[in-house]
Scaffold this motif. Sequence first.
Motif, PDB file in Angstrom:
ATOM      1  N   ARG A 228      30.324 -16.349 -26.265  1.00  0.00           N
ATOM      2  CA  ARG A 228      31.658 -16.729 -25.785  1.00  0.00           C
ATOM      3  C   ARG A 228      31.994 -15.974 -24.506  1.00  0.00           C
ATOM      4  NH1 ARG A 228      35.174 -17.108 -31.451  1.00  0.00           N
ATOM      5  NH2 ARG A 228      33.810 -18.660 -32.453  1.00  0.00           N
ATOM      6  N   VAL A 229      31.044 -16.025 -23.597  1.00  0.00           N
ATOM      7  CA  VAL A 229      31.163 -15.299 -22.342  1.00  0.00           C
ATOM      8  C   VAL A 229      31.839 -16.165 -21.294  1.00  0.00           C
ATOM      9  CG1 VAL A 229      29.844 -14.343 -20.407  1.00  0.00           C
ATOM     10  CG2 VAL A 229      29.171 -13.826 -22.751  1.00  0.00           C
ATOM     11  N   MET A 230      32.722 -15.571 -20.516  1.00  0.00           N
ATOM     12  CA  MET A 230      33.226 -16.207 -19.310  1.00  0.00           C
ATOM     13  C   MET A 230      32.296 -15.798 -18.180  1.00  0.00           C
ATOM     14  SD  MET A 230      36.905 -15.842 -17.404  1.00  0.00           S
ATOM     15  CE  MET A 230      37.187 -16.629 -15.814  1.00  0.00           C
ATOM     16  N   MET A 231      31.370 -16.703 -17.831  1.00  0.00           N
ATOM     17  CA  MET A 231      30.390 -16.462 -16.764  1.00  0.00           C
ATOM     18  C   MET A 231      30.675 -17.457 -15.654  1.00  0.00           C
ATOM     19  SD  MET A 231      26.226 -16.647 -16.940  1.00  0.00           S
ATOM     20  CE  MET A 231      25.234 -16.550 -15.444  1.00  0.00           C
ATOM     21  N   CYS A 232      31.201 -16.976 -14.566  1.00  0.00           N
ATOM     22  CA  CYS A 232      31.657 -17.852 -13.498  1.00  0.00           C
ATOM     23  C   CYS A 232      30.482 -18.245 -12.606  1.00  0.00           C
ATOM     24  CB  CYS A 232      32.726 -17.144 -12.674  1.00  0.00           C
ATOM     25  SG  CYS A 232      33.456 -18.179 -11.424  1.00  0.00           S
ATOM     26  N   GLY A 233      29.914 -19.430 -12.870  1.00  0.00           N
ATOM     27  CA  GLY A 233      28.774 -19.905 -12.109  1.00  0.00           C
ATOM     28  C   GLY A 233      27.556 -20.183 -12.967  1.00  0.00           C
ATOM     29  N   CYS A 234      27.733 -20.278 -14.294  1.00  0.00           N
ATOM     30  CA  CYS A 234      26.562 -20.444 -15.156  1.00  0.00           C
ATOM     31  C   CYS A 234      25.857 -21.779 -14.909  1.00  0.00           C
ATOM     32  CB  CYS A 234      26.927 -20.282 -16.623  1.00  0.00           C
ATOM     33  SG  CYS A 234      28.201 -21.387 -17.237  1.00  0.00           S
ATOM     34  N   ALA A 235      26.597 -22.849 -14.551  1.00  0.00           N
ATOM     35  CA  ALA A 235      25.946 -24.123 -14.255  1.00  0.00           C
ATOM     36  C   ALA A 235      25.120 -24.027 -12.977  1.00  0.00           C
ATOM     37  CB  ALA A 235      26.988 -25.237 -14.134  1.00  0.00           C
ATOM     38  N   ALA A 236      25.626 -23.284 -11.981  1.00  0.00           N
ATOM     39  CA  ALA A 236      24.861 -23.071 -10.750  1.00  0.00           C
ATOM     40  C   ALA A 236      23.588 -22.300 -11.043  1.00  0.00           C
ATOM     41  CB  ALA A 236      25.712 -22.320  -9.730  1.00  0.00           C
ATOM     42  N   VAL A 237      23.672 -21.287 -11.908  1.00  0.00           N
ATOM     43  CA  VAL A 237      22.488 -20.528 -12.283  1.00  0.00           C
ATOM     44  C   VAL A 237      21.509 -21.409 -13.053  1.00  0.00           C
ATOM     45  CG1 VAL A 237      21.629 -18.595 -13.670  1.00  0.00           C
ATOM     46  CG2 VAL A 237      23.679 -18.317 -12.268  1.00  0.00           C
ATOM     47  N   ALA A 238      22.015 -22.219 -13.982  1.00  0.00           N
ATOM     48  CA  ALA A 238      21.144 -23.124 -14.736  1.00  0.00           C
ATOM     49  C   ALA A 238      20.397 -24.059 -13.799  1.00  0.00           C
ATOM     50  CB  ALA A 238      21.965 -23.916 -15.747  1.00  0.00           C
ATOM     51  N   CYS A 239      21.089 -24.587 -12.815  1.00  0.00           N
ATOM     52  CA  CYS A 239      20.473 -25.484 -11.837  1.00  0.00           C
ATOM     53  C   CYS A 239      19.381 -24.759 -11.060  1.00  0.00           C
ATOM     54  CB  CYS A 239      21.545 -26.019 -10.899  1.00  0.00           C
ATOM     55  SG  CYS A 239      20.953 -27.262  -9.739  1.00  0.00           S
ATOM     56  N   ALA A 240      19.658 -23.545 -10.609  1.00  0.00           N
ATOM     57  CA  ALA A 240      18.669 -22.772  -9.849  1.00  0.00           C
ATOM     58  C   ALA A 240      17.462 -22.427 -10.705  1.00  0.00           C
ATOM     59  CB  ALA A 240      19.317 -21.502  -9.300  1.00  0.00           C
ATOM     60  N   LEU A 241      17.688 -22.027 -11.956  1.00  0.00           N
ATOM     61  CA  LEU A 241      16.574 -21.711 -12.852  1.00  0.00           C
ATOM     62  C   LEU A 241      15.662 -22.917 -13.031  1.00  0.00           C
ATOM     63  CD1 LEU A 241      18.361 -19.733 -15.739  1.00  0.00           C
ATOM     64  CD2 LEU A 241      16.950 -18.777 -13.908  1.00  0.00           C
ATOM     65  N   ASP A 242      16.258 -24.072 -13.295  1.00  0.00           N
ATOM     66  CA  ASP A 242      15.470 -25.271 -13.553  1.00  0.00           C
ATOM     67  C   ASP A 242      14.710 -25.718 -12.304  1.00  0.00           C
ATOM     68  OD1 ASP A 242      14.858 -27.312 -15.632  1.00  0.00           O
ATOM     69  OD2 ASP A 242      15.730 -28.675 -14.157  1.00  0.00           O
ATOM     70  N   ALA A 243      15.381 -25.679 -11.153  1.00  0.00           N
ATOM     71  CA  ALA A 243      14.723 -26.077  -9.903  1.00  0.00           C
ATOM     72  C   ALA A 243      13.574 -25.126  -9.576  1.00  0.00           C
ATOM     73  CB  ALA A 243      15.731 -26.101  -8.759  1.00  0.00           C
ATOM     74  N   ALA A 244      13.814 -23.817  -9.715  1.00  0.00           N
ATOM     75  CA  ALA A 244      12.774 -22.837  -9.404  1.00  0.00           C
ATOM     76  C   ALA A 244      11.570 -23.000 -10.320  1.00  0.00           C
ATOM     77  CB  ALA A 244      13.344 -21.430  -9.518  1.00  0.00           C
ATOM     78  N   LYS A 245      11.828 -23.258 -11.581  1.00  0.00           N
ATOM     79  CA  LYS A 245      10.718 -23.446 -12.521  1.00  0.00           C
ATOM     80  C   LYS A 245       9.895 -24.673 -12.153  1.00  0.00           C
ATOM     81  CE  LYS A 245       9.675 -23.382 -17.448  1.00  0.00           C
ATOM     82  NZ  LYS A 245      10.235 -23.278 -18.823  1.00  0.00           N
ATOM     83  N   ARG A 246      10.555 -25.756 -11.770  1.00  0.00           N
ATOM     84  CA  ARG A 246       9.843 -26.966 -11.355  1.00  0.00           C
ATOM     85  C   ARG A 246       9.018 -26.720 -10.093  1.00  0.00           C
ATOM     86  NH1 ARG A 246      11.963 -31.621 -13.842  1.00  0.00           N
ATOM     87  NH2 ARG A 246      13.811 -31.176 -15.115  1.00  0.00           N
TER      88      ARG A 246
END
Length: 286
Positions: A228-246
Amino acid sequence: MLASPKALRRPAVAGYYYPQDPEALATELMRVTGVGTRGAVAPRAQAFGVIVPHGSFQRCGAVAGQTLARVAVPRRCVILGPSHTGMTSSWSLLTESVYTTPLGEVALDEPLAEALLAIRPDLDTDQTAHVGEHAIEVVLPFLQWLGPADLSIVPLLIAGEQREAWQLVSQALAAVIQALGEPVLVVASSDFTHYEPEAEVRRRDRRLLESLAGLEAEQLLRTVQDLRVMMCGCAAVACALDAAKRLGASRAEVVAYDTSVQAGGDPNSAIGYAGVHLLQQEAAHE
């Protein structure tokens, strides 16, 4: 084709989040990056992406500076950030305005933006989402200081944590970057745990950083939900993680971490700031 000429997207938080005077800003960038000359070429790690905070320079400039100073900043960067000012769509790609900072203009990478729009024509280009938004703006002085003179960017805001809010963009990003045949740095602008006692912020952030070590975006988002974390930008991080892995990244390396308390913030209502490199295994730091 994107519209031209471009209007100027003037700084919204200069003088508040970072110095407004160019000389003062340069002095601060020297301090937090350890790089004494703008555009200085030095041996740096090759990264597919980075995660950096978007708080004020006073609060987290050292974390962002250390993180970006240790990677090569190419002439083309994609900056992913959250919206603090409100958006009506899942994404907003800036195409009609050129970002400016006290260090000067930062060109839009029109060919890269057009390639993204060709794959994802549903990307929203509502420019008003970027007005007053600081998450991308505060990263730019670092890139200007560390990158080449012909630096260009694609600024993209992502709202929401649902898979469709980031995975379609990450797939398109990876495809476009692969086709270019030259380095592109994906920069995710995000702060970590918000408004908890500092010990709890550090505990939760340790879990968050462990969850992104394998570049599994959905694992990170599950951890955000579980804690239940307030992480401001988690979707941006998820996008970067997925793109970098690809693109071939295999691990995330934490370069710097601190909390707002180190700058005099309230220890009972702290914010966590992390700097992370997304690397191939052999490119990891010693």
